[in-house]
Design a protein around this motif. Structure first.
Motif, PDB file in Angstrom:
ATOM      1  N   GLU A 142       1.277   4.747   5.524  1.00 15.54           N
ATOM      2  CA  GLU A 142       0.013   5.148   5.518  1.00 15.54           C
ATOM      3  C   GLU A 142      -0.745   4.562   4.365  1.00 15.54           C
ATOM      4  O   GLU A 142      -0.548   3.820   3.380  1.00 15.54           O
ATOM      5  CB  GLU A 142       0.386   6.599   5.661  1.00 15.54           C
ATOM      6  CG  GLU A 142       1.149   7.029   6.737  1.00 15.54           C
ATOM      7  CD  GLU A 142       1.417   8.454   7.335  1.00 15.54           C
ATOM      8  OE1 GLU A 142       0.815   9.203   6.173  1.00 15.54           O
ATOM      9  OE2 GLU A 142       1.612   8.865   8.232  1.00 15.54           O
ATOM     10  N   ARG A 143      -1.945   5.304   4.196  1.00 18.73           N
ATOM     11  CA  ARG A 143      -3.151   5.083   3.153  1.00 18.73           C
ATOM     12  C   ARG A 143      -2.504   5.154   1.644  1.00 18.73           C
ATOM     13  O   ARG A 143      -2.599   4.198   0.775  1.00 18.73           O
ATOM     14  CB  ARG A 143      -4.216   5.783   3.284  1.00 18.73           C
ATOM     15  CG  ARG A 143      -5.188   5.634   4.576  1.00 18.73           C
ATOM     16  CD  ARG A 143      -6.340   6.239   4.521  1.00 18.73           C
ATOM     17  NE  ARG A 143      -7.332   5.746   3.817  1.00 18.73           N
ATOM     18  CZ  ARG A 143      -8.681   5.875   4.018  1.00 18.73           C
ATOM     19  NH1 ARG A 143      -9.135   6.349   5.041  1.00 18.73           N
ATOM     20  NH2 ARG A 143      -9.508   5.628   3.135  1.00 18.73           N
ATOM     21  N   SER A 144      -1.653   6.103   1.487  1.00 22.31           N
ATOM     22  CA  SER A 144      -1.183   6.280   0.159  1.00 22.31           C
ATOM     23  C   SER A 144      -0.070   5.477  -0.257  1.00 22.31           C
ATOM     24  O   SER A 144      -0.015   5.415  -1.476  1.00 22.31           O
ATOM     25  CB  SER A 144      -0.654   7.862  -0.086  1.00 22.31           C
ATOM     26  OG  SER A 144       0.614   7.851   1.082  1.00 22.31           O
ATOM     27  N   ASP A 145       0.562   4.765   0.895  1.00 25.51           N
ATOM     28  CA  ASP A 145       1.565   3.669   0.594  1.00 25.51           C
ATOM     29  C   ASP A 145       1.140   2.176   0.370  1.00 25.51           C
ATOM     30  O   ASP A 145       1.923   1.483   0.028  1.00 25.51           O
ATOM     31  CB  ASP A 145       2.654   3.419   1.808  1.00 25.51           C
ATOM     32  CG  ASP A 145       3.176   5.263   1.992  1.00 25.51           C
ATOM     33  OD1 ASP A 145       3.367   5.737   0.840  1.00 25.51           O
ATOM     34  OD2 ASP A 145       3.160   5.555   3.059  1.00 25.51           O
ATOM     35  N   VAL A 146      -0.200   1.787   0.701  1.00 26.13           N
ATOM     36  CA  VAL A 146      -0.626   0.544   0.863  1.00 26.13           C
ATOM     37  C   VAL A 146      -1.231   0.414  -0.672  1.00 26.13           C
ATOM     38  O   VAL A 146      -1.910   1.013  -1.121  1.00 26.13           O
ATOM     39  CB  VAL A 146      -1.752   0.322   1.804  1.00 26.13           C
ATOM     40  CG1 VAL A 146      -2.393  -1.034   1.607  1.00 26.13           C
ATOM     41  CG2 VAL A 146      -1.119   0.785   3.097  1.00 26.13           C
ATOM     42  N   ALA A 147      -0.854  -0.833  -1.320  1.00 31.96           N
ATOM     43  CA  ALA A 147      -1.529  -1.174  -2.256  1.00 31.96           C
ATOM     44  C   ALA A 147      -2.574  -2.173  -2.353  1.00 31.96           C
ATOM     45  O   ALA A 147      -2.451  -3.342  -2.261  1.00 31.96           O
ATOM     46  CB  ALA A 147      -0.264  -1.970  -3.176  1.00 31.96           C
ATOM     47  N   GLY A 185     -15.411   2.704   1.649  1.00 29.24           N
ATOM     48  CA  GLY A 185     -15.467   2.896   0.380  1.00 29.24           C
ATOM     49  C   GLY A 185     -14.009   2.680  -0.061  1.00 29.24           C
ATOM     50  O   GLY A 185     -13.662   2.730  -1.236  1.00 29.24           O
ATOM     51  N   ASP A 186     -13.126   2.176   0.845  1.00 32.20           N
ATOM     52  CA  ASP A 186     -11.740   2.008   0.517  1.00 32.20           C
ATOM     53  C   ASP A 186     -11.202   0.901   1.543  1.00 32.20           C
ATOM     54  O   ASP A 186     -11.189   0.957   2.725  1.00 32.20           O
ATOM     55  CB  ASP A 186     -11.136   3.244   0.847  1.00 32.20           C
ATOM     56  CG  ASP A 186      -9.646   3.290   0.102  1.00 32.20           C
ATOM     57  OD1 ASP A 186      -9.272   2.212  -0.153  1.00 32.20           O
ATOM     58  OD2 ASP A 186      -9.009   4.447  -0.001  1.00 32.20           O
ATOM     59  N   PHE A 214      -8.834  -1.537   8.521  1.00 33.93           N
ATOM     60  CA  PHE A 214      -8.787  -2.967   8.169  1.00 33.93           C
ATOM     61  C   PHE A 214      -7.578  -3.614   8.265  1.00 33.93           C
ATOM     62  O   PHE A 214      -6.215  -2.779   8.208  1.00 33.93           O
ATOM     63  CB  PHE A 214      -8.990  -3.080   6.388  1.00 33.93           C
ATOM     64  CG  PHE A 214     -10.717  -2.662   6.103  1.00 33.93           C
ATOM     65  CD1 PHE A 214     -11.604  -3.526   6.717  1.00 33.93           C
ATOM     66  CD2 PHE A 214     -10.917  -1.554   5.580  1.00 33.93           C
ATOM     67  CE1 PHE A 214     -12.885  -3.094   6.549  1.00 33.93           C
ATOM     68  CE2 PHE A 214     -12.175  -1.035   5.423  1.00 33.93           C
ATOM     69  CZ  PHE A 214     -13.011  -1.900   5.566  1.00 33.93           C
ATOM     70  N   VAL A 215      -7.541  -4.985   8.626  1.00 34.01           N
ATOM     71  CA  VAL A 215      -6.086  -5.472   8.409  1.00 34.01           C
ATOM     72  C   VAL A 215      -5.351  -5.375   7.013  1.00 34.01           C
ATOM     73  O   VAL A 215      -5.825  -5.739   6.018  1.00 34.01           O
ATOM     74  CB  VAL A 215      -6.198  -7.171   8.758  1.00 34.01           C
ATOM     75  CG1 VAL A 215      -4.971  -7.719   8.510  1.00 34.01           C
ATOM     76  CG2 VAL A 215      -7.088  -7.334  10.023  1.00 34.01           C
TER      77      VAL A 215
END
Length: 208
Positions: free
Chosen positions: A52-57, A75-76, A82-83
C-alpha cells in the motif's frame, strides 16, 4: 466384522476380520463435517499482502506546480494511479489455519471408514499387483469389482509401483498410502478400496 477379500482377478482370497472399534463405529454427520472443514481450511495457502502507499519507497515531494501545469494536482508519487504506486485497499497478509482436537480427528477417520463399510462401499483386496503395469489391463480388472464412478485405493506404507503406473491415467481412481488416509478423500469417493496391508496399517495407527 468379517469381510471377503477379493483379488484384482475378481477371485476370492479368503476372509479378513475388521476391528469393530474402527470399522463399526456409528457415523455422525456433525463430526465428519468438523473434520472435513478443518482439513479444507488448513489446505488453503496463506494470502500474500499487496504493498500500500505506506509500503512503497517513492518520494513524497510534490513533483509539480499546484496550478498552471494543465494536469491534476498530484503531490505524491506513491498514489495508486501511478505505475509502481501503492495499491488502494489491497489484500492483507492472512494465514488460514485451524486446530482440532486429535481425538475428534481420529474419531472422524474411524467414522469415515465405518460409513463406507456400512454402505457396502468398502472393498478389501489381497494386493494391487498388476503384471505389466498397463492401464488397459488394470481397467478390465477393475471393471469386475464394480467400483462405481470414483474409487479411492489405499495401500500400505509403500505404494505398489505397477498399480500406481497403471492407474495414473484413470481419472476415476486415486491412490494413497495408508499414512495419507483422510476423511475428506474417503468421503468424496464413491468406493473405498483397502489392501490387506492398508487394513493392518490403519488398525495399527489407531491401536499404537
Amino acid at each position: 466384522m468379517k469381510v471377503k477379500v477379493q483379488t484384482l482377478d475378481t477371485g476370492k482370497g479368503g476372509d479378513i476380520e475388521l476391528n469393530d472399534e474402527i470399522f463399526g463405529v456409528e457415523p455422525r454427520a456433525d463430526i465428519l463435517h468438523r473434520v472435513v472443514t478443518w482439513q479444507l481450511i488448513n489446505r488453503r495457502a496463506p494470502a500474500r499482502a499487496a504493498r500500500e502507499r505506506s509500503d512503497v519507497a517513492r518520494t513524497g515531494k510534490k513533483f509539480g506546480k499546484q496550478k498552471g501545469g494543465g494536469t491534476a494536482r498530484h503531490g505524491d508519487r506513491r498514489a495508486p494511479i501511478f505505475v509502481g504506486g501503492g495499491k488502494a485497499h489491497g489484500p492483507r497478509a492472512r494465514v488460514f489455519a485451524s486446530s482440532l482436537n486429535k481425538k475428534i480427528r481420529a474419531l472422524g477417520l474411524k467414522m469415515a471408514l465405518s460409513s463406507k463399510a456400512k454402505e457396502g462401499s468398502l472393498i478389501v483386496l489381497d494386493n494391487l499387483d498388476v503384471k505389466d503395469g498397463k492401464t488397459k489391463e488394470l481397467q478390465s480388472k477393475l471393471g469386475g469389482l464394480k467400483l462405481g464412478k470414483t474409487a479411492l485405493v489405499i495401500d500400505g506404507d509403500a505404494l505398489n509401483v505397477g498399480f500406481a503406473r497403471a492407474s495414473s491415467n484413470l481419472e476415476s481412481v486415486n491412490l494413497l498410502p495408508a499414512m495419507g488416509a483422510n476423511v475428506y478423500d474417503i468421503m468424496r469417493h464413491e468406493t473405498l478400496v483397502l489392501t490387506r496391508a492398508a487394513v493392518e496399517k490403519l488398525e495399527a495407527r489407531f491401536n499404537g
